[in-house]
Design a protein around this motif. Structure first.
Motif, PDB file in Angstrom:
ATOM      1  N   ARG A 166       0.545  -1.338  -0.134  1.00  0.00           N
ATOM      2  CA  ARG A 166       0.072   0.099   0.040  1.00  0.00           C
ATOM      3  C   ARG A 166       0.844   1.256   0.007  1.00  0.00           C
ATOM      4  O   ARG A 166       0.345   2.335  -0.163  1.00  0.00           O
ATOM      5  CB  ARG A 166      -0.999   0.004   1.191  1.00  0.00           C
ATOM      6  N   ASP A 167       2.247   1.158   0.218  1.00  0.00           N
ATOM      7  CA  ASP A 167       2.955   2.408   0.184  1.00  0.00           C
ATOM      8  C   ASP A 167       4.329   1.970  -0.411  1.00  0.00           C
ATOM      9  O   ASP A 167       5.500   2.510   0.019  1.00  0.00           O
ATOM     10  CB  ASP A 167       3.093   3.203   1.432  1.00  0.00           C
ATOM     11  N   TYR A 168       4.273   1.418  -1.658  1.00  0.00           N
ATOM     12  CA  TYR A 168       5.570   0.845  -2.069  1.00  0.00           C
ATOM     13  C   TYR A 168       6.314   1.568  -2.953  1.00  0.00           C
ATOM     14  O   TYR A 168       6.131   1.594  -4.199  1.00  0.00           O
ATOM     15  CB  TYR A 168       5.416  -0.736  -2.949  1.00  0.00           C
ATOM     16  N   HIS A 169       6.921   2.643  -2.438  1.00  0.00           N
ATOM     17  CA  HIS A 169       7.550   3.784  -3.279  1.00  0.00           C
ATOM     18  C   HIS A 169       8.901   4.105  -2.875  1.00  0.00           C
ATOM     19  O   HIS A 169       9.326   3.469  -1.772  1.00  0.00           O
ATOM     20  CB  HIS A 169       6.836   4.959  -3.405  1.00  0.00           C
ATOM     21  N   SER A 170       9.738   5.096  -3.333  1.00  0.00           N
ATOM     22  CA  SER A 170      10.973   5.181  -3.326  1.00  0.00           C
ATOM     23  C   SER A 170      11.303   5.940  -1.918  1.00  0.00           C
ATOM     24  O   SER A 170      12.315   6.073  -1.708  1.00  0.00           O
ATOM     25  CB  SER A 170      11.253   6.394  -4.247  1.00  0.00           C
ATOM     26  N   ARG A 171      10.452   6.315  -1.030  1.00  0.00           N
ATOM     27  CA  ARG A 171      10.765   6.822   0.222  1.00  0.00           C
ATOM     28  C   ARG A 171      10.379   5.537   1.452  1.00  0.00           C
ATOM     29  O   ARG A 171      10.874   5.773   2.550  1.00  0.00           O
ATOM     30  CB  ARG A 171       9.749   8.138   0.651  1.00  0.00           C
ATOM     31  N   ASN A 172       9.943   4.565   0.826  1.00  0.00           N
ATOM     32  CA  ASN A 172       9.813   3.312   1.735  1.00  0.00           C
ATOM     33  C   ASN A 172      10.540   2.064   1.304  1.00  0.00           C
ATOM     34  O   ASN A 172      10.542   1.127   2.152  1.00  0.00           O
ATOM     35  CB  ASN A 172       8.256   2.983   1.927  1.00  0.00           C
ATOM     36  N   LEU A 173      11.323   2.366   0.219  1.00  0.00           N
ATOM     37  CA  LEU A 173      12.269   1.198  -0.115  1.00  0.00           C
ATOM     38  C   LEU A 173      13.740   1.804   0.310  1.00  0.00           C
ATOM     39  O   LEU A 173      14.145   3.039  -0.239  1.00  0.00           O
ATOM     40  CB  LEU A 173      12.092   1.035  -1.583  1.00  0.00           C
ATOM     41  N   MET A 174      14.584   1.079   0.882  1.00  0.00           N
ATOM     42  CA  MET A 174      15.879   1.488   1.348  1.00  0.00           C
ATOM     43  C   MET A 174      16.876   0.816   0.443  1.00  0.00           C
ATOM     44  O   MET A 174      16.878  -0.335   0.188  1.00  0.00           O
ATOM     45  CB  MET A 174      16.002   1.099   2.773  1.00  0.00           C
ATOM     46  N   PHE A 175      18.054   1.411   0.003  1.00  0.00           N
ATOM     47  CA  PHE A 175      19.000   0.857  -0.879  1.00  0.00           C
ATOM     48  C   PHE A 175      19.996   0.009   0.045  1.00  0.00           C
ATOM     49  O   PHE A 175      20.519   0.665   1.072  1.00  0.00           O
ATOM     50  CB  PHE A 175      19.773   2.067  -1.758  1.00  0.00           C
ATOM     51  N   ASP A 176      20.084  -1.194  -0.213  1.00  0.00           N
ATOM     52  CA  ASP A 176      20.965  -2.115   0.370  1.00  0.00           C
ATOM     53  C   ASP A 176      21.992  -2.903  -0.580  1.00  0.00           C
ATOM     54  O   ASP A 176      21.205  -3.559  -1.238  1.00  0.00           O
ATOM     55  CB  ASP A 176      20.209  -3.094   1.363  1.00  0.00           C
ATOM     56  N   GLU A 177      23.272  -2.889  -0.324  1.00  0.00           N
ATOM     57  CA  GLU A 177      24.253  -3.449  -1.132  1.00  0.00           C
ATOM     58  C   GLU A 177      24.065  -4.863  -1.119  1.00  0.00           C
ATOM     59  O   GLU A 177      24.189  -5.345  -2.130  1.00  0.00           O
ATOM     60  CB  GLU A 177      25.713  -2.873  -0.609  1.00  0.00           C
TER      61      GLU A 177
END
Length: 307
Positions: free
Chosen positions: A191-202
């Motif tokens: 329901r809120d799957y966007h660029s502020r709720n996805l964290m970049f992880d190597e």
């Protein structure tokens, strides 16, 4: 100073001292939120954690705890709950880092990062329902979300009073959009799957946050949130290519059965209208009800998607 907020902070410190059995930690604000929750980053002895403060009279933290475990069980990178006090609304979580997708996305890396995000989304849709009893994203909820648009953006923000005929046009459109959403295959929806709720992880990309409102709902909803993001925009041709690729993978994964690509794209487009009506209304409400004006700048992009 807000006395109730200051009291909660004192209670939070007392709880952390009990949990950690130490007092020499550092606590700093970690991020803002469009809800009543707030987050802190806790550093102690070279380790970093996230502390969630969710006032129980405003926020129910039980779904966060259960959905976190469900996501981890299917191999996704979600914060693990280390300690919890649901009566007070305090959670101690693992830290997924400081790099939001929004901070690192570029034309050069977007295919790779969105590929990771769509892979995680396929896992959620294929396996999530077996791990958690999600509530249903029913027609009443879909329509109540869209009603935020005339109530808060048109009425409150623009100060426009709709005629009865205008309101009927909107209500009829809302019914069409809700019906389209419910005709789609129903899957777990973040329901809120966007660029502020996805964290970049190597090592385990992406980290997934803010999932506590997850439901069973339309298969295109989270894909719209990701590809027609309220905070960053990509060319339509590129978006449609991503949608086509996702459709094929969803068919291979058994998430989609006999839906053709043209039908899937139409569902995606109509789902986008529903989501962006909701989001534009929420952004206006955040300003007037919650004194959070920063989201007003995202309304033009969001309404632009609807147009």
């Amino acid at each position: 100073m807000n006395t109730s907020t200051d009291d909660r902070l004192q209670h939070l410190h007392s709880w952390l001292i009990d949990c950690l059995a130490v007092t020499d930690y550092q606590l700093q604000p970690a991020s803002g939120d469009a809800s009543f929750r707030r987050y802190f980053r806790l550093n102690h002895n070279g380790y970093s954690y996230i502390v969630m403060d969710a006032p129980p009279e405003k926020e129910d933290s039980k779904p966060f705890v259960s959905i976190s475990r469900a996501l981890i069980n299917i191999g996704l990178n979600a914060p693990d709950v280390i300690e919890q006090d649901l009566d007070q609304g305090f959670l101690l979580l693992t830290d997924l880092g400081k790099k939001q997708y929004l901070d690192v996305l570029t034309k050069e890396n977007v295919d790779r990062l969105y590929g990771d995000a769509m892979g995680a989304l396929l896992s959620l849709q294929a396996c999530g329902a077996a791990q958690c009893n999600f509530p249903l994203y029913d027609s009443d909820l879909l329509k109540s979300e869209m009603a935020l648009f005339p109530d808060w953006l048109i009425g409150k923000h623009l100060n426009i009073q709709l005629s009865n005929d205008d309101r009927k046009i909107l209500d009829d459109a809302f019914s069409i959009l809700a019906e389209s959403a419910q005709r789609q295959p129903q899957v777990p929806v973040h329901r809120d799957y966007h660029s502020r709720n996805l964290m970049f992880d190597e090592t385990h990309n992406p980290g997934i946050l803010d999932f506590q409102d997850a439901v069973i709902g339309p298969v295109t909803y989270d894909l719209v949130s990701l590809l027609r993001d309220c905070y960053i925009e990509w060319p339509r041709e590129q978006i449609e290519a991503w949608v086509s690729g996702y459709h094929d993978l969803a068919v291979e994964s058994g998430i989609l059965k006999d839906e053709n690509e043209a039908q899937f794209l139409r569902w995606f487009d109509l789902m986008g209208v529903q989501r962006h009506l909701k989001a534009a209304g929420i952004f206006a409400r955040l300003n007037y009800r919650d004194n959070k004006p920063g989201y007003l700048a995202d309304i033009p992009r969001t309404v632009g998607y609807i147009i």
